[in-house]
Design an enzyme around this catalytic site. Structure first.
Site, PDB file in Angstrom:
ATOM      1  N   ARG A  57      -0.318   9.111  -9.790  1.00  0.00           N
ATOM      2  CA  ARG A  57      -0.368   7.887  -8.979  1.00  0.00           C
ATOM      3  C   ARG A  57       0.277   6.689  -9.679  1.00  0.00           C
ATOM      4  O   ARG A  57       0.914   5.843  -9.047  1.00  0.00           O
ATOM      5  CB  ARG A  57      -1.824   7.548  -8.638  1.00  0.00           C
ATOM      6  CG  ARG A  57      -2.502   8.536  -7.703  1.00  0.00           C
ATOM      7  CD  ARG A  57      -3.985   8.185  -7.513  1.00  0.00           C
ATOM      8  NE  ARG A  57      -4.152   6.819  -7.049  1.00  0.00           N
ATOM      9  CZ  ARG A  57      -4.061   6.444  -5.765  1.00  0.00           C
ATOM     10  NH1 ARG A  57      -3.814   7.336  -4.833  1.00  0.00           N
ATOM     11  NH2 ARG A  57      -4.220   5.188  -5.425  1.00  0.00           N
ATOM     12  N   ARG A  82       0.133   7.735  -2.792  1.00  0.00           N
ATOM     13  CA  ARG A  82       0.617   8.822  -1.933  1.00  0.00           C
ATOM     14  C   ARG A  82       2.096   9.082  -2.154  1.00  0.00           C
ATOM     15  O   ARG A  82       2.558  10.219  -2.141  1.00  0.00           O
ATOM     16  CB  ARG A  82       0.332   8.483  -0.465  1.00  0.00           C
ATOM     17  CG  ARG A  82      -1.105   8.780  -0.049  1.00  0.00           C
ATOM     18  CD  ARG A  82      -1.457   8.104   1.248  1.00  0.00           C
ATOM     19  NE  ARG A  82      -1.659   6.673   1.057  1.00  0.00           N
ATOM     20  CZ  ARG A  82      -1.642   5.786   2.045  1.00  0.00           C
ATOM     21  NH1 ARG A  82      -1.366   6.169   3.278  1.00  0.00           N
ATOM     22  NH2 ARG A  82      -1.865   4.517   1.791  1.00  0.00           N
ATOM     23  N   TRP A  83       2.861   8.008  -2.367  1.00  0.00           N
ATOM     24  CA  TRP A  83       4.297   8.159  -2.637  1.00  0.00           C
ATOM     25  C   TRP A  83       4.504   9.032  -3.875  1.00  0.00           C
ATOM     26  O   TRP A  83       5.334   9.947  -3.875  1.00  0.00           O
ATOM     27  CB  TRP A  83       4.920   6.772  -2.855  1.00  0.00           C
ATOM     28  CG  TRP A  83       6.387   6.788  -3.169  1.00  0.00           C
ATOM     29  CD1 TRP A  83       7.415   6.699  -2.274  1.00  0.00           C
ATOM     30  CD2 TRP A  83       6.995   6.892  -4.476  1.00  0.00           C
ATOM     31  NE1 TRP A  83       8.632   6.742  -2.931  1.00  0.00           N
ATOM     32  CE2 TRP A  83       8.394   6.864  -4.287  1.00  0.00           C
ATOM     33  CE3 TRP A  83       6.500   7.003  -5.762  1.00  0.00           C
ATOM     34  CZ2 TRP A  83       9.303   6.943  -5.351  1.00  0.00           C
ATOM     35  CZ3 TRP A  83       7.395   7.084  -6.821  1.00  0.00           C
ATOM     36  CH2 TRP A  83       8.779   7.057  -6.611  1.00  0.00           C
ATOM     37  N   ASP A  96       0.827  -1.211   0.000  1.00  0.00           N
ATOM     38  CA  ASP A  96       0.000   0.000   0.000  1.00  0.00           C
ATOM     39  C   ASP A  96       0.857   1.256   0.000  1.00  0.00           C
ATOM     40  O   ASP A  96       1.976   1.256   0.524  1.00  0.00           O
ATOM     41  CB  ASP A  96      -0.926  -0.017   1.227  1.00  0.00           C
ATOM     42  CG  ASP A  96      -2.039   1.000   1.110  1.00  0.00           C
ATOM     43  OD1 ASP A  96      -2.416   1.356  -0.024  1.00  0.00           O
ATOM     44  OD2 ASP A  96      -2.545   1.442   2.158  1.00  0.00           O
ATOM     45  N   ASN A 131     -10.961  -2.694  -5.460  1.00  0.00           N
ATOM     46  CA  ASN A 131     -10.193  -1.713  -6.239  1.00  0.00           C
ATOM     47  C   ASN A 131     -10.876  -1.332  -7.564  1.00  0.00           C
ATOM     48  O   ASN A 131     -10.482  -0.356  -8.213  1.00  0.00           O
ATOM     49  CB  ASN A 131      -8.762  -2.212  -6.503  1.00  0.00           C
ATOM     50  CG  ASN A 131      -7.861  -2.132  -5.280  1.00  0.00           C
ATOM     51  OD1 ASN A 131      -6.964  -2.952  -5.075  1.00  0.00           O
ATOM     52  ND2 ASN A 131      -8.075  -1.128  -4.433  1.00  0.00           N
ATOM     53  N   ARG A 135     -12.019   2.341  -8.140  1.00  0.00           N
ATOM     54  CA  ARG A 135     -11.131   3.447  -8.523  1.00  0.00           C
ATOM     55  C   ARG A 135     -11.522   4.004  -9.892  1.00  0.00           C
ATOM     56  O   ARG A 135     -12.351   3.420 -10.578  1.00  0.00           O
ATOM     57  CB  ARG A 135      -9.688   2.963  -8.518  1.00  0.00           C
ATOM     58  CG  ARG A 135      -9.272   2.553  -7.123  1.00  0.00           C
ATOM     59  CD  ARG A 135      -7.799   2.293  -7.002  1.00  0.00           C
ATOM     60  NE  ARG A 135      -7.479   1.985  -5.611  1.00  0.00           N
ATOM     61  CZ  ARG A 135      -6.264   1.993  -5.103  1.00  0.00           C
ATOM     62  NH1 ARG A 135      -5.228   2.284  -5.870  1.00  0.00           N
ATOM     63  NH2 ARG A 135      -6.060   1.700  -3.835  1.00  0.00           N
TER      64      ARG A 135
HETATM   65  C1  IPE Z   1      -5.446  -2.731  -0.279  1.00  0.00           C
HETATM   66  O1  IPE Z   1      -5.082  -1.410  -0.456  1.00  0.00           O
HETATM   67  C2  IPE Z   1      -5.450  -3.459  -1.594  1.00  0.00           C
HETATM   68  C3  IPE Z   1      -4.140  -3.687  -2.203  1.00  0.00           C
HETATM   69  C4  IPE Z   1      -2.996  -3.357  -1.696  1.00  0.00           C
HETATM   70  C5  IPE Z   1      -4.177  -4.371  -3.470  1.00  0.00           C
HETATM   71  P1  IPE Z   1      -6.174  -0.266  -0.673  1.00  0.00           P
HETATM   72  O2  IPE Z   1      -5.422   0.994  -0.859  1.00  0.00           O
HETATM   73  O3  IPE Z   1      -7.109  -0.650  -1.742  1.00  0.00           O
HETATM   74  O4  IPE Z   1      -6.967  -0.277   0.714  1.00  0.00           O
HETATM   75  P2  IPE Z   1      -7.856   0.838   1.394  1.00  0.00           P
HETATM   76  O5  IPE Z   1      -8.851   1.300   0.370  1.00  0.00           O
HETATM   77  O6  IPE Z   1      -6.938   1.957   1.797  1.00  0.00           O
HETATM   78  O7  IPE Z   1      -8.457   0.171   2.571  1.00  0.00           O
HETATM   79  C1  IPE Z   2      -1.332   0.184  -3.461  1.00  0.00           C
HETATM   80  O1  IPE Z   2      -1.160   1.561  -3.486  1.00  0.00           O
HETATM   81  C2  IPE Z   2      -1.600  -0.400  -4.821  1.00  0.00           C
HETATM   82  C3  IPE Z   2      -2.961  -0.899  -5.026  1.00  0.00           C
HETATM   83  C4  IPE Z   2      -3.919  -0.876  -4.140  1.00  0.00           C
HETATM   84  C5  IPE Z   2      -3.253  -1.469  -6.320  1.00  0.00           C
HETATM   85  P1  IPE Z   2      -2.384   2.556  -3.562  1.00  0.00           P
HETATM   86  O2  IPE Z   2      -2.758   2.727  -4.994  1.00  0.00           O
HETATM   87  O3  IPE Z   2      -3.490   2.087  -2.700  1.00  0.00           O
HETATM   88  O4  IPE Z   2      -1.768   3.890  -3.038  1.00  0.00           O
HETATM   89  P2  IPE Z   2      -2.354   4.813  -1.890  1.00  0.00           P
HETATM   90  O5  IPE Z   2      -2.683   3.929  -0.732  1.00  0.00           O
HETATM   91  O6  IPE Z   2      -3.567   5.480  -2.457  1.00  0.00           O
HETATM   92  O7  IPE Z   2      -1.265   5.773  -1.581  1.00  0.00           O
HETATM   93 MG    MG Z   3      -4.003   2.354  -0.764  1.00  0.00          MG
END
Ligand code: IPE
Ligand code: IPE
Ligand code: MG
Length: 251
Positions: A43, A34-35, A30, A78, A81
Site C-alpha cells: 500500500r 488499492r492502486w 483516495d 486514519n 489503520r
Molecule cells: C479519506 O479516505 C481520508 C483521506 C483521503 C485522507 P479514507 O480511505 O480514509 O476513507 P474511508 O475509510 O474509505 O471512508
Molecule cells: C488515500 O488512499 C490515502 C489516505 C487515506 C491517507 P487510501 O490509503 O485510503 O487507499 P485505499 O482507499 O485503501 O485504496
Molecule cells: Mg481509502
C-alpha cells in the site's frame, strides 16, 4: 528527489477551464492502497506515487487560477489503520512537506495546515509550521493541507471556542449563529467549498469539511489518486462550470 522531477510547473489551461475555475476546490485523495495492491505492491507504494499526483494537481489549480485547494491527507479516523501504515503516513507526510515546500513557494502557493494537534507527530507539525512561515507572504493559490483533520472534530472545536467565550462573559449564548460558529473554524477566512472531488470511485464524504461542503458540487471520479493530476482536475472543473447552482433559491 534524486531523479528528475516529472512535475511540470504550473501553466494556464484552456480558457474554458480558467473561466470555470471555482474559488475553492476540495479533494479527497483516495485509492492509493488499492492502486498499489492491484499492481502487487505494498500500500505504501501507492502513497509514494500519490505525492506526484498531489504536486501535479496543485500545479493544475495554480494554472487555472483556483483560489483555495483543500487536500485531505490524513483524517482523524486514519489512526485506525495498522501501526506500520500510520507510521509510514506520518513519516512520509513530514518528508513530502519538507521536500516540496520550496517548490510550492516558487509557484507562489501559500501553504496552510488545517487539523488537530493531539496525536499528530511533532515532526509533522514542525514541517507544517515551517512551510506556513516560508509561504506566508504568498498571494497565489492557497493550499490547505488537511492533516489529522476531521469535520466533526472541527465543528466540536468551534463549539468549544464559542462556549469558552460565553463562560468568560465575552459573549451571550443568544448571539451564537452560523456566522459566529464559522468564525471559529480552523481556517475561518476561507470561503465555502465550491467543488469537492473524490477519487477512486467511493461516493462518500468520510468526515471531510462537513460545514464547508454545505452547498458544494460533488464529483466522484473513478480513477485512483495515483493516476490523478492536473488534466483530470481541469476536466472536473470544466464539468463544474456547466452545473447550475441554486443555493436553495431559484434561477
Ligand atoms: C479519506 O479516505 C481520508 C483521506 C483521503 C485522507 P479514507 O480511505 O480514509 O476513507 P474511508 O475509510 O474509505 O471512508
Ligand atoms: C488515500 O488512499 C490515502 C489516505 C487515506 C491517507 P487510501 O490509503 O485510503 O487507499 P485505499 O482507499 O485503501 O485504496
Ligand atoms: Mg481509502
Amino acid at each position: 528527489m534524486s531523479f528528475t522531477d516529472p512535475i511540470a510547473p504550473p501553466f494556464r489551461p484552456a480558457e474554458e477551464v480558467c473561466r470555470a475555475a471555482p474559488q475553492h476546490v476540495a479533494v479527497i485523495m483516495d485509492g492509493n492502497g488499492r492502486w498499489a495492491n492491484a499492481r502487487g505492491l505494498p500500500r505504501t507504494e501507492g502513497h509514494k506515487v500519490g505525492e506526484l499526483s498531489l504536486m501535479d494537481t496543485v500545479a493544475g489549480a495554480v494554472g487555472a487560477g483556483v483560489g483555495y485547494i483543500s487536500m485531505y491527507a490524513f483524517s482523524t479516523e486514519n489512526w485506525r489503520r495498522s501501526p506500520s501504515e500510520v507510521r509510514f503516513l506520518m513519516g512520509y507526510s513530514r518528508d513530502v512537506i519538507r521536500h516540496r515546500a520550496q517548490q510550492l513557494n516558487e509557484w507562489g502557493v501559500r501553504i496552510r495546515w488545517v487539523g488537530r494537534e493531539p496525536r499528530l507527530w511533532k515532526s509533522v507539525i514542525r514541517e507544517l509550521r515551517a512551510a506556513e512561515q516560508l509561504t506566508a507572504a504568498n498571494t497565489g493559490t492557497q493550499l490547505l493541507l488537511c492533516v489529522n483533520y476531521g469535520g466533526r472534530a472541527e465543528i466540536a472545536d468551534a463549539a468549544r471556542g464559542l462556549a469558552l467565550e460565553v463562560e468568560t462573559g465575552r459573549r451571550k449564548a443568544s448571539s451564537i449563529n452560523e456566522k459566529s460558529l464559522a468564525r471559529h473554524l480552523y481556517a475561518a477566512d476561507v470561503p465555502d467549498v465550491d467543488l469537492l472531488i473524490r477519487t477512486s470511485g467511493e461516493q462518500r464524504i468520510s468526515n471531510f469539511l462537513l460545514w464547508q461542503l454545505a452547498y458544494a458540487e460533488l464529483d466522484f471520479v473513478d480513477i485512483p489518486w495515483p493516476d490523478f493530476g492536473r488534466e483530470a482536475l481541469w476536466k472536473s472543473i470544466t464539468a463544474f462550470g456547466r452545473r447550475q447552482r441554486r443555493f436553495g433559491g431559484t434561477n
